[in-house]
Design a protein around this motif. Structure first.
Motif, mmCIF file in Angstrom:
data_model
loop_
_atom_site.group_PDB
_atom_site.id
_atom_site.type_symbol
_atom_site.label_atom_id
_atom_site.label_comp_id
_atom_site.label_asym_id
_atom_site.label_seq_id
_atom_site.Cartn_x
_atom_site.Cartn_y
_atom_site.Cartn_z
ATOM 1 N N LEU A 112 0.816 -1.215 0.000
ATOM 2 C CA LEU A 112 0.000 0.000 0.000
ATOM 3 C C LEU A 112 0.851 1.267 0.000
ATOM 4 N N VAL A 113 2.153 1.112 0.090
ATOM 5 C CA VAL A 113 3.057 2.267 0.070
ATOM 6 C C VAL A 113 3.399 2.598 -1.383
ATOM 7 N N SER A 133 12.596 -12.011 4.777
ATOM 8 C CA SER A 133 12.782 -11.551 3.401
ATOM 9 C C SER A 133 13.050 -10.050 3.373
ATOM 10 N N LYS A 134 13.562 -9.595 2.252
ATOM 11 C CA LYS A 134 13.814 -8.164 2.077
ATOM 12 C C LYS A 134 12.525 -7.361 2.214
ATOM 13 N N ASN A 135 11.429 -7.880 1.673
ATOM 14 C CA ASN A 135 10.167 -7.149 1.746
ATOM 15 C C ASN A 135 9.661 -7.037 3.181
ATOM 16 N N GLU A 136 9.837 -8.098 3.979
ATOM 17 C CA GLU A 136 9.425 -8.037 5.383
ATOM 18 C C GLU A 136 10.249 -7.016 6.149
ATOM 19 N N ILE A 137 11.535 -6.965 5.877
ATOM 20 C CA ILE A 137 12.411 -6.007 6.551
ATOM 21 C C ILE A 137 12.074 -4.590 6.114
ATOM 22 N N LEU A 138 11.855 -4.394 4.819
ATOM 23 C CA LEU A 138 11.524 -3.066 4.306
ATOM 24 C C LEU A 138 10.195 -2.589 4.873
ATOM 25 N N GLU A 139 9.213 -3.472 4.940
ATOM 26 C CA GLU A 139 7.910 -3.113 5.503
ATOM 27 C C GLU A 139 8.044 -2.676 6.951
ATOM 28 N N ALA A 140 8.823 -3.425 7.729
ATOM 29 C CA ALA A 140 9.044 -3.064 9.130
ATOM 30 C C ALA A 140 9.737 -1.711 9.230
ATOM 31 N N TYR A 141 10.713 -1.482 8.378
ATOM 32 C CA TYR A 141 11.442 -0.205 8.403
ATOM 33 C C TYR A 141 10.508 0.965 8.091
ATOM 34 N N LEU A 142 9.661 0.806 7.090
ATOM 35 C CA LEU A 142 8.753 1.887 6.709
ATOM 36 C C LEU A 142 7.759 2.218 7.816
ATOM 37 N N ASN A 143 7.480 1.241 8.677
ATOM 38 C CA ASN A 143 6.584 1.486 9.804
ATOM 39 C C ASN A 143 7.315 1.961 11.055
ATOM 40 N N GLU A 144 8.660 1.984 11.009
ATOM 41 C CA GLU A 144 9.431 2.376 12.178
ATOM 42 C C GLU A 144 10.229 3.659 11.974
ATOM 43 N N ILE A 145 10.343 4.118 10.742
ATOM 44 C CA ILE A 145 11.183 5.267 10.448
ATOM 45 C C ILE A 145 10.638 6.519 11.131
ATOM 46 N N TYR A 146 11.544 7.303 11.714
ATOM 47 C CA TYR A 146 11.183 8.565 12.368
ATOM 48 C C TYR A 146 11.131 9.660 11.309
ATOM 49 N N LEU A 147 9.997 10.369 11.243
ATOM 50 C CA LEU A 147 9.815 11.346 10.181
ATOM 51 C C LEU A 147 9.453 12.729 10.705
ATOM 52 N N GLY A 148 9.839 13.016 11.952
ATOM 53 C CA GLY A 148 9.641 14.373 12.456
ATOM 54 C C GLY A 148 8.752 14.445 13.667
ATOM 55 N N GLN A 149 8.353 15.663 13.996
ATOM 56 C CA GLN A 149 7.565 15.936 15.196
ATOM 57 C C GLN A 149 6.292 16.695 14.841
ATOM 58 N N ASN A 150 5.253 16.426 15.598
ATOM 59 C CA ASN A 150 4.050 17.245 15.585
ATOM 60 C C ASN A 150 3.899 17.790 16.993
ATOM 61 N N GLY A 151 4.553 18.923 17.224
ATOM 62 C CA GLY A 151 4.661 19.415 18.591
ATOM 63 C C GLY A 151 5.589 18.506 19.370
ATOM 64 N N ALA A 152 5.064 17.951 20.478
ATOM 65 C CA ALA A 152 5.873 17.038 21.296
ATOM 66 C C ALA A 152 5.726 15.588 20.863
ATOM 67 N N VAL A 153 4.871 15.325 19.868
ATOM 68 C CA VAL A 153 4.580 13.951 19.448
ATOM 69 C C VAL A 153 5.469 13.556 18.280
ATOM 70 N N GLN A 154 6.148 12.409 18.407
ATOM 71 C CA GLN A 154 6.977 11.898 17.321
ATOM 72 C C GLN A 154 6.091 11.277 16.240
ATOM 73 N N ILE A 155 6.423 11.551 14.982
ATOM 74 C CA ILE A 155 5.710 10.958 13.858
ATOM 75 C C ILE A 155 6.525 9.761 13.375
ATOM 76 N N ILE A 156 5.951 8.561 13.508
ATOM 77 C CA ILE A 156 6.652 7.329 13.165
ATOM 78 C C ILE A 156 5.938 6.641 12.001
ATOM 79 N N GLY A 157 6.687 6.304 10.969
ATOM 80 C CA GLY A 157 6.136 5.552 9.847
ATOM 81 C C GLY A 157 5.663 6.431 8.702
#
Length: 281
Positions: A171-172, A253-277
């Protein structure tokens, strides 16, 4: 020659002890690798990849005749809960506009503990900042009041303020996947968890600067660090990180690892809340 003979004599006299120590070290290494493999597979299989945080909301906002509600306060609240301003008369849920100081709003569906609120077009008339009337927009029928859905205050996961929305790899958008791989790990599909060239380059730079500022981490190593390790900078931790990355690649598999990474990557802040994934971003 005498020194060499003494060294040979030492090895001969202590050969059994040395062999025993080597065997103990080998068994210990195998045990550590096996334990590490068990830990990462257990945590990865039951990891938070598909967990969602606890979300804390405000109360629903009532709007009833006689209340004081300035536009400067009400409009940001509407935007925060998903409404957007329309240029013409509201026709779809989630739209609003101000006309001569009065508010036209098409309420959205939302559930509240005591009642389910359905989408409905409304007009709220004001006398300055005071609500004068609340009516249905379609037939002008007067209402006792309305409620605007609760606003998300914060998200908490594992005692941290963190917002995340898990998403399956298929879905990404491919353009997002390609951009992340190109930025973080161009050789992701061609290594087994670690990049020897990257490790040697990072080690050389770190040794020259007598620091551990350059990581040389692959995408898999970054995932390992986020899921299993702390942010400590040490050679020992880097070694454990590399071992875990290799074991993770051997098991998944590579796809399982990539999927996990895309759901764990830190992508910034919304105020004090971390945006993950990527989905939440």
């Amino acid at each position: 020659m005498a020194k060499r003979s003494r060294f040979k004599d030492f090895l001969w006299r202590h050969s059994a002890g040395i062999a025993f120590l080597v065997m103990v070290a080998f068994v210990g290494l195998i045990g550590f690798v096996g334990y590490t493999y068990a830990v990462i597979t257990k945590k990865f299989d039951s990891s938070r990849r598909w967990d969602v945080p606890s979300r804390i909301y405000s109360d629903a906002t009532p709007i009833v005749p006689g209340m004081t509600f300035a536009r400067a306060l009400l409009e940001p609240k509407l935007n925060h809960v998903g409404y957007h301003e329309a240029r013409t008369q509201v026709a779809n849920p989630g739209e609003y506009r101000y006309v001569n100081g009065d508010l036209e709003i098409y309420l959205q569906n939302f559930e509240y503990p005591d009642i389910e609120f359905r989408a409905l077009p409304i007009v709220v008339t004001f006398d300055g900042t005071t609500v004068r009337t609340v009516k249905r927009l379609d037939d002008g029928a007067s209402l006792r009041g309305i409620r605007i859905e609760p606003e998300l205050i914060t998200s908490i996961y594992n005692n941290e303020m963190e917002d995340r929305l898990p998403v399956a790899l298929n879905l990404v958008p491919q353009v997002v996947i390609d951009a992340i791989i190109a930025t973080e790990d161009r050789n992701f599909y061609h290594h087994e968890g670690i990049s020897i060239r990257g490790v040697l380059r990072a080690a050389w730079i770190d040794l020259r600067h007598k620091s551990l500022n350059v990581g040389g981490s692959t995408l898999t190593q970054q995932l390992v660090k986020n899921l299993f390790l702390n942010p400590e900078r040490s050679w020992r931790r880097k070694g454990v990180e590399a071992l875990m990355a290799v074991l993770l690649e051997a098991r998944y598999s590579k796809n399982e690892i990539l999927e996990a990474y895309l759901n764990e990557i830190y992508l910034g802040q919304n105020g004090a809340v971390q945006i993950i994934g990527v989905e939440q971003a």
